[in-house]
Design a protein around this motif. Structure first.
Motif, PDB file in Angstrom:
ATOM      1  N   ARG A 173       0.459  -1.156  -0.068  1.00  0.00           N
ATOM      2  CA  ARG A 173       0.090   0.174   0.160  1.00  0.00           C
ATOM      3  C   ARG A 173       0.333   0.817   0.307  1.00  0.00           C
ATOM      4  NH1 ARG A 173      -1.744   3.664   2.796  1.00  0.00           N
ATOM      5  NH2 ARG A 173      -0.973   3.054   4.914  1.00  0.00           N
ATOM      6  N   ARG A 174       2.240   1.368   0.825  1.00  0.00           N
ATOM      7  CA  ARG A 174       3.140   2.035   0.597  1.00  0.00           C
ATOM      8  C   ARG A 174       3.502   2.328  -0.092  1.00  0.00           C
ATOM      9  NH1 ARG A 174       4.537   0.079   5.654  1.00  0.00           N
ATOM     10  NH2 ARG A 174       7.115   0.111   4.861  1.00  0.00           N
ATOM     11  N   LEU A 175       3.996   1.774  -1.461  1.00  0.00           N
ATOM     12  CA  LEU A 175       4.619   1.506  -2.570  1.00  0.00           C
ATOM     13  C   LEU A 175       3.371   2.496  -3.426  1.00  0.00           C
ATOM     14  CD1 LEU A 175       7.281   0.875  -3.903  1.00  0.00           C
ATOM     15  CD2 LEU A 175       6.158  -0.995  -5.239  1.00  0.00           C
ATOM     16  N   MET A 176       2.670   2.085  -3.684  1.00  0.00           N
ATOM     17  CA  MET A 176       1.922   2.917  -4.614  1.00  0.00           C
ATOM     18  C   MET A 176       0.953   3.685  -3.895  1.00  0.00           C
ATOM     19  SD  MET A 176       2.144   0.057  -6.419  1.00  0.00           S
ATOM     20  CE  MET A 176       0.233   0.036  -7.426  1.00  0.00           C
ATOM     21  N   MET A 177       1.118   4.245  -2.685  1.00  0.00           N
ATOM     22  CA  MET A 177       1.147   5.524  -2.226  1.00  0.00           C
ATOM     23  C   MET A 177       1.551   6.809  -2.840  1.00  0.00           C
ATOM     24  SD  MET A 177      -1.524   5.369   1.414  1.00  0.00           S
ATOM     25  CE  MET A 177      -1.026   7.148   1.141  1.00  0.00           C
ATOM     26  N   VAL A 182       4.376  10.730  -6.490  1.00  0.00           N
ATOM     27  CA  VAL A 182       5.927  10.641  -7.001  1.00  0.00           C
ATOM     28  C   VAL A 182       5.804  11.241  -8.305  1.00  0.00           C
ATOM     29  CG1 VAL A 182       8.462  10.758  -6.968  1.00  0.00           C
ATOM     30  CG2 VAL A 182       6.890   9.466  -5.007  1.00  0.00           C
ATOM     31  N   CYS A 183       6.413  12.688  -9.047  1.00  0.00           N
ATOM     32  CA  CYS A 183       6.331  12.930 -10.316  1.00  0.00           C
ATOM     33  C   CYS A 183       5.124  12.752 -11.244  1.00  0.00           C
ATOM     34  CB  CYS A 183       6.967  12.043 -10.449  1.00  0.00           C
ATOM     35  SG  CYS A 183       9.223  11.776 -10.647  1.00  0.00           S
ATOM     36  N   GLY A 184       3.988  12.460  -9.845  1.00  0.00           N
ATOM     37  CA  GLY A 184       2.690  13.504 -10.359  1.00  0.00           C
ATOM     38  C   GLY A 184       2.040  11.751 -11.184  1.00  0.00           C
ATOM     39  N   GLY A 185       2.732  10.811 -10.906  1.00  0.00           N
ATOM     40  CA  GLY A 185       1.659   9.591 -10.582  1.00  0.00           C
ATOM     41  C   GLY A 185       2.934   9.101 -12.207  1.00  0.00           C
ATOM     42  N   GLU A 186       3.916   9.313 -12.387  1.00  0.00           N
ATOM     43  CA  GLU A 186       4.189   8.788 -13.329  1.00  0.00           C
ATOM     44  C   GLU A 186       4.377   6.877 -13.758  1.00  0.00           C
ATOM     45  OE1 GLU A 186       5.918  12.105 -16.400  1.00  0.00           O
ATOM     46  OE2 GLU A 186       7.123  11.890 -14.759  1.00  0.00           O
ATOM     47  N   CYS A 187       4.952   7.087 -13.166  1.00  0.00           N
ATOM     48  CA  CYS A 187       5.582   5.750 -12.328  1.00  0.00           C
ATOM     49  C   CYS A 187       4.738   4.698 -11.683  1.00  0.00           C
ATOM     50  CB  CYS A 187       6.354   5.457 -11.453  1.00  0.00           C
ATOM     51  SG  CYS A 187       7.939   6.462 -11.945  1.00  0.00           S
ATOM     52  N   LEU A 256       4.933   3.071 -21.554  1.00  0.00           N
ATOM     53  CA  LEU A 256       4.682   2.898 -20.270  1.00  0.00           C
ATOM     54  C   LEU A 256       5.897   3.426 -19.444  1.00  0.00           C
ATOM     55  CD1 LEU A 256       1.741   1.372 -19.653  1.00  0.00           C
ATOM     56  CD2 LEU A 256       3.846  -0.976 -18.447  1.00  0.00           C
ATOM     57  N   CYS A 257       6.437   3.268 -18.935  1.00  0.00           N
ATOM     58  CA  CYS A 257       7.828   3.578 -18.338  1.00  0.00           C
ATOM     59  C   CYS A 257       8.198   5.296 -18.771  1.00  0.00           C
ATOM     60  CB  CYS A 257       8.775   3.166 -17.825  1.00  0.00           C
ATOM     61  SG  CYS A 257       8.884   1.394 -17.596  1.00  0.00           S
ATOM     62  N   PRO A 258       7.524   6.246 -17.159  1.00  0.00           N
ATOM     63  CA  PRO A 258       8.403   8.085 -18.617  1.00  0.00           C
ATOM     64  C   PRO A 258       9.419   8.019 -18.898  1.00  0.00           C
ATOM     65  CG  PRO A 258       8.107   7.493 -15.835  1.00  0.00           C
ATOM     66  CD  PRO A 258       7.242   6.528 -16.630  1.00  0.00           C
ATOM     67  N   ALA A 259      10.266   8.854 -19.369  1.00  0.00           N
ATOM     68  CA  ALA A 259      11.313   9.337 -19.104  1.00  0.00           C
ATOM     69  C   ALA A 259      12.293   9.303 -17.675  1.00  0.00           C
ATOM     70  CB  ALA A 259      11.732  10.536 -20.022  1.00  0.00           C
ATOM     71  N   GLY A 260      13.883   9.063 -17.824  1.00  0.00           N
ATOM     72  CA  GLY A 260      13.743   9.275 -16.531  1.00  0.00           C
ATOM     73  C   GLY A 260      13.569   8.374 -15.917  1.00  0.00           C
ATOM     74  N   TRP A 261      13.067   7.042 -16.623  1.00  0.00           N
ATOM     75  CA  TRP A 261      12.880   5.779 -15.493  1.00  0.00           C
ATOM     76  C   TRP A 261      13.127   5.454 -13.833  1.00  0.00           C
ATOM     77  CZ3 TRP A 261       7.704   2.939 -13.170  1.00  0.00           C
ATOM     78  CH2 TRP A 261       8.610   1.838 -12.897  1.00  0.00           C
ATOM     79  N   GLU A 262      14.377   5.050 -14.330  1.00  0.00           N
ATOM     80  CA  GLU A 262      15.530   4.161 -13.356  1.00  0.00           C
ATOM     81  C   GLU A 262      15.343   5.290 -11.923  1.00  0.00           C
ATOM     82  OE1 GLU A 262      16.543   2.094 -12.878  1.00  0.00           O
ATOM     83  OE2 GLU A 262      15.869   0.892 -14.892  1.00  0.00           O
ATOM     84  N   ARG A 263      15.535   6.590 -12.435  1.00  0.00           N
ATOM     85  CA  ARG A 263      16.031   8.003 -11.430  1.00  0.00           C
ATOM     86  C   ARG A 263      14.675   7.795 -11.100  1.00  0.00           C
ATOM     87  NH1 ARG A 263      14.251  13.040 -11.177  1.00  0.00           N
ATOM     88  NH2 ARG A 263      14.140  13.110 -13.351  1.00  0.00           N
ATOM     89  N   LYS A 264      13.595   8.303 -11.799  1.00  0.00           N
ATOM     90  CA  LYS A 264      11.558   8.513 -10.634  1.00  0.00           C
ATOM     91  C   LYS A 264      11.536   7.562  -9.587  1.00  0.00           C
ATOM     92  CE  LYS A 264      10.560  11.761 -14.738  1.00  0.00           C
ATOM     93  NZ  LYS A 264       9.802  11.874 -15.610  1.00  0.00           N
ATOM     94  N   TRP A 265      12.115   5.887 -10.115  1.00  0.00           N
ATOM     95  CA  TRP A 265      11.113   4.951  -9.586  1.00  0.00           C
ATOM     96  C   TRP A 265      12.432   4.818  -8.382  1.00  0.00           C
ATOM     97  CZ3 TRP A 265       8.015   1.869  -8.164  1.00  0.00           C
ATOM     98  CH2 TRP A 265       7.787   0.355  -8.274  1.00  0.00           C
TER      99      TRP A 265
END
Length: 337
Positions: A173-177, A182-187, A256-265
């Motif tokens: 639950r914490r991970l999905m929240m 973070v980042c407007g929910g792109e991940c 499906l994954c936004p630009a800069g995925w690794e950093r944002k994840w």
């Protein structure tokens, strides 16, 4: 008989005898061996012809470096990451054993393959190297550059799989929240597919929104995006659909994954509580999905299909972690919607 009257085979035999400095006594032993394996002049000639045929076959081969280069050309349709991995591993082999670059594939023996594998210090590294070396040797056999695959004779390194934990429903639950914040929910779409559909991280990175079929409650994993090379359709249960429906208006060609995925994840995981003191475990989402799926639905055949495994061995020996979870945990996980 003069040298001009000798046949090509006889001249080659004399050159070989001179090069090896074969003594008369050794020639007599060889003659007796020929008499022992065959009777009559035709049988002995057949033995000589077979030896010459094998000698000529020895000339039809290429060096290890040439075989690797040709193998990469033949695999040009494979994913870039796969080709880079082959280049990296074979480069390590040649760096540790420079003579390997010019070693002919037909002269490669089991002992040589074992020496190559011993270059890699860990069991998992040796297993990966064996897979790549086996593929190169098999390619040489198909091209007629080697008689058999020497890598097939080497034992497969035993790798003791480390225990991968399962996230609790509260951690999920914490991970999905965090993914929503973070980042407007792109991940969020990628996180939902990894956690509630068991899609591999590398597969998620290759998907586009057109691969999400909300009306069919499924996600399509094309063969070219799959780790195992086979296409599959993954079921999207209510817990995954809850998050994915918010993105149904996105363009189908959008990744499906936004630009800069690794950093944002990483930012998402840090927001959810994973940091240097509490490191993230690779594939923990896939293991969590498999364990809760097995405990709640008790459908191993269906789970094997969802995971994209060719058989149930890996599923039972590595992915299912039932010691740390209870039936009510599984129910809470799937009722997240």
């Amino acid at each position: 008989m003069t040298q001009q009257e000798l046949t090509e085979e006889e001249a080659l035999l004399i050159c070989w005898m001179r090069k090896k400095r074969v003594q008369a006594a050794e020639i007599m032993v060889m003659a007796r061996l020929l008499r022992g394996v065959s009777t009559g002049i035709s049988g002995r000639l057949q033995c000589v012809e077979l030896g010459i045929k094998e000698w000529k076959a020895m000339k039809k081969t290429v060096s290890f470096s040439v075989c690797v280069a040709e193998s990469l050309k033949a695999r040009a349709h494979r994913r870039r990451r796969t080709l880079e991995e082959i280049r990296y591993v074979t480069a390590r082999m040649v760096k540790a054993w420079p003579d390997l670059r010019h070693k002919m594939m037909r002269s490669l023996r089991r002992e040589d393959c074992q020496r190559i594998l011993n270059i890699f210090p860990t069991a998992s590294g040796r297993r990966k190297a064996r897979i790549i070396l086996h593929g190169i040797c098999a390619f040489a056999c198909r091209r007629g550059w080697a008689g058999k695959n020497p890598a097939a004779e080497t034992p497969c390194p035993h790798v003791k799989e480390r225990r991968v934990p399962v996230l609790t429903p509260e951690e999920c639950r914490r991970l999905m929240m965090a993914a929503q914040e973070v980042c407007g929910g792109e991940c969020l779409p990628a996180a939902a597919l990894m956690l509630y559909a068991g899609v591999r991280p590398q597969e998620v990175r290759r998907l586009q929104f057109r691969h999400i079929r909300l009306e069919e409650k499924a996600a399509l994993i094309p063969a070219r995006h799959s780790k195992t090379g086979g296409a599959r359709r993954v079921t999207l249960r209510p817990a995954a659909l809850r998050y994915l429906r918010a993105f149904r208006h996105h363009s189908g060609e959008e990744p499906l994954c936004p630009a800069g995925w690794e950093r944002k994840w990483r930012l998402v995981r840090a927001r959810a509580g994973w940091n240097n003191c509490r490191p993230w475990v690779q594939d923990v989402l896939r293991h969590t999905f498999a364990s809760y799926h097995a405990l709640e639905f008790r459908d191993y055949a269906g789970l094997q299909w969802e995971m994209g495994h060719q058989n149930a061995h890996l599923l039972k020996t590595r992915y299912l972690n039932m010691d740390e979870i209870k039936r009510q945990d599984a129910r809470a996980f799937w009722l997240a919607a």
